[in-house]
Write a protein that holds these residues in place. Structure first.
Motif, short mmCIF file in Angstrom:
data_model
loop_
_atom_site.label_atom_id
_atom_site.label_comp_id
_atom_site.label_asym_id
_atom_site.label_seq_id
_atom_site.Cartn_x
_atom_site.Cartn_y
_atom_site.Cartn_z
N ILE A 56 -0.18 -0.29 -4.56
CA ILE A 56 -1.57 0.15 -4.68
C ILE A 56 -1.75 1.59 -4.19
CG2 ILE A 56 -3.93 -0.36 -3.92
CD1 ILE A 56 -2.85 -3.30 -3.50
N ASP A 57 -2.44 2.38 -5.00
CA ASP A 57 -2.86 3.74 -4.64
C ASP A 57 -4.05 3.57 -3.70
OD1 ASP A 57 -4.21 6.18 -4.51
OD2 ASP A 57 -4.24 6.49 -6.67
N ASP B 268 -6.31 -0.06 -17.77
CA ASP B 268 -5.65 1.25 -17.80
C ASP B 268 -5.97 2.09 -16.57
OD1 ASP B 268 -4.42 0.76 -20.24
OD2 ASP B 268 -6.07 1.63 -21.39
N ASP B 269 -7.16 1.93 -16.00
CA ASP B 269 -7.57 2.73 -14.85
C ASP B 269 -7.35 2.01 -13.51
OD1 ASP B 269 -9.52 0.79 -15.18
OD2 ASP B 269 -11.21 2.18 -14.90
N ALA B 270 -6.50 1.01 -13.50
CA ALA B 270 -6.25 0.25 -12.26
C ALA B 270 -5.64 1.15 -11.20
CB ALA B 270 -5.32 -0.92 -12.56
N ASP B 271 -5.95 0.84 -9.93
CA ASP B 271 -5.38 1.59 -8.80
C ASP B 271 -4.06 0.98 -8.36
OD1 ASP B 271 -6.28 -0.74 -7.63
OD2 ASP B 271 -7.37 0.26 -6.00
N PHE B 272 -3.52 0.06 -9.14
CA PHE B 272 -2.27 -0.62 -8.80
C PHE B 272 -1.30 -0.58 -9.98
CE2 PHE B 272 -5.21 -3.73 -10.52
CZ PHE B 272 -4.44 -4.39 -11.46
N VAL B 273 -0.03 -0.67 -9.63
CA VAL B 273 1.05 -0.79 -10.61
C VAL B 273 1.78 -2.08 -10.25
CG1 VAL B 273 3.19 0.23 -11.47
CG2 VAL B 273 1.26 1.70 -10.85
N VAL B 274 2.18 -2.84 -11.27
CA VAL B 274 2.82 -4.13 -11.04
C VAL B 274 4.28 -4.09 -11.48
CG1 VAL B 274 2.76 -6.61 -11.50
CG2 VAL B 274 0.62 -5.30 -11.39
N PRO B 275 5.21 -4.04 -10.52
CA PRO B 275 6.62 -4.25 -10.84
C PRO B 275 7.00 -5.69 -10.48
CG PRO B 275 6.42 -3.07 -8.78
CD PRO B 275 5.03 -3.39 -9.24
N ALA B 276 8.25 -6.03 -10.75
CA ALA B 276 8.79 -7.34 -10.36
C ALA B 276 10.08 -7.11 -9.61
CB ALA B 276 9.04 -8.20 -11.60
N ALA C 137 0.56 10.09 -6.27
CA ALA C 137 1.91 10.66 -6.24
C ALA C 137 2.84 9.80 -5.39
CB ALA C 137 1.88 12.10 -5.72
N ASP C 138 2.36 9.34 -4.23
CA ASP C 138 3.15 8.43 -3.39
C ASP C 138 3.45 7.13 -4.13
OD1 ASP C 138 3.11 10.21 -1.25
OD2 ASP C 138 1.35 9.28 -0.33
N GLN C 139 2.45 6.63 -4.81
CA GLN C 139 2.60 5.39 -5.57
C GLN C 139 3.70 5.56 -6.64
OE1 GLN C 139 -0.44 4.53 -8.51
NE2 GLN C 139 -0.55 2.41 -7.76
N ALA C 140 3.64 6.65 -7.39
CA ALA C 140 4.63 6.90 -8.43
C ALA C 140 6.04 7.03 -7.84
CB ALA C 140 4.26 8.15 -9.23
N ALA C 141 6.15 7.72 -6.71
CA ALA C 141 7.45 7.89 -6.06
C ALA C 141 7.99 6.55 -5.57
CB ALA C 141 7.34 8.88 -4.90
N GLU C 142 7.12 5.71 -5.01
CA GLU C 142 7.54 4.39 -4.55
C GLU C 142 7.98 3.50 -5.71
OE1 GLU C 142 8.31 3.24 -1.70
OE2 GLU C 142 7.58 4.91 -0.51
N TYR D 66 0.82 -1.20 0.00
CA TYR D 66 0.00 0.00 0.00
C TYR D 66 0.86 1.26 0.00
CZ TYR D 66 -4.19 -2.74 1.15
OH TYR D 66 -5.24 -3.61 1.13
N ALA D 67 0.57 2.15 -0.94
CA ALA D 67 1.17 3.49 -0.97
C ALA D 67 0.06 4.45 -0.52
CB ALA D 67 1.64 3.82 -2.39
N GLY D 68 0.33 5.72 -0.53
CA GLY D 68 -0.70 6.70 -0.19
C GLY D 68 -1.53 6.98 -1.42
#
Length: 122
Positions: A117-118, A99-107, A75-80, A70-72
């Motif tokens: 997650i935003d 495209d409108d997901a509240d999450f970003v998936v890295p590995a 903007a917090d999500q992008a910084a993390e 969980y991010a804030g």
């Protein structure tokens, strides 16, 4: 009543994986690290432990289980995400995700996917 105490992941390089997640989450080894297993715990208090065990099982490109961090806000999500990439995480193609997901998936360094997650939209 049961509660989640530890999430266990199989990895091919325990020390390398532990180093990444120690930096990513601010966790520390619970005891002296072995080449085949380590348990990481939050440095600041209690929380879910992460355990990494040596495994020869092939990596699943689309695992059935993963970490949700969980991010804030966005903007917090992008910084993390940028911070995690600077630690060696890889960006994952968003082609499979809305495209409108509240999450970003890295590995992580081993290719294990996880979500950042935003939580404003969660």
């Amino acid at each position: 009543m049961l509660r989640v105490g530890s999430v266990v992941l199989g990895v091919s390089d325990v020390p390398r994986t532990a180093a990444f997640w120690t930096e990513a989450l601010g966790y520390v080894p619970r005891e002296e690290m072995a080449d085949d297993r380590v348990v990481l715990v939050p440095a600041e208090g209690t929380g879910v432990q992460l355990s990494f065990d040596l495994s020869e099982t092939p990596l699943q490109e689309h695992p059935r289980i993963h970490l949700g961090l969980y991010a804030g806000d966005a903007a917090d999500q992008a910084a993390e995400i940028e911070r995690l990439v600077s630690l060696g995480a890889q960006r994952v193609d968003r082609g499979l995700y809305p495209d409108d997901a509240d999450f970003v998936v890295p590995a992580d360094l081993e290719g294990n996917r996880f979500c950042v997650i935003d939580t404003v939209h969660h």
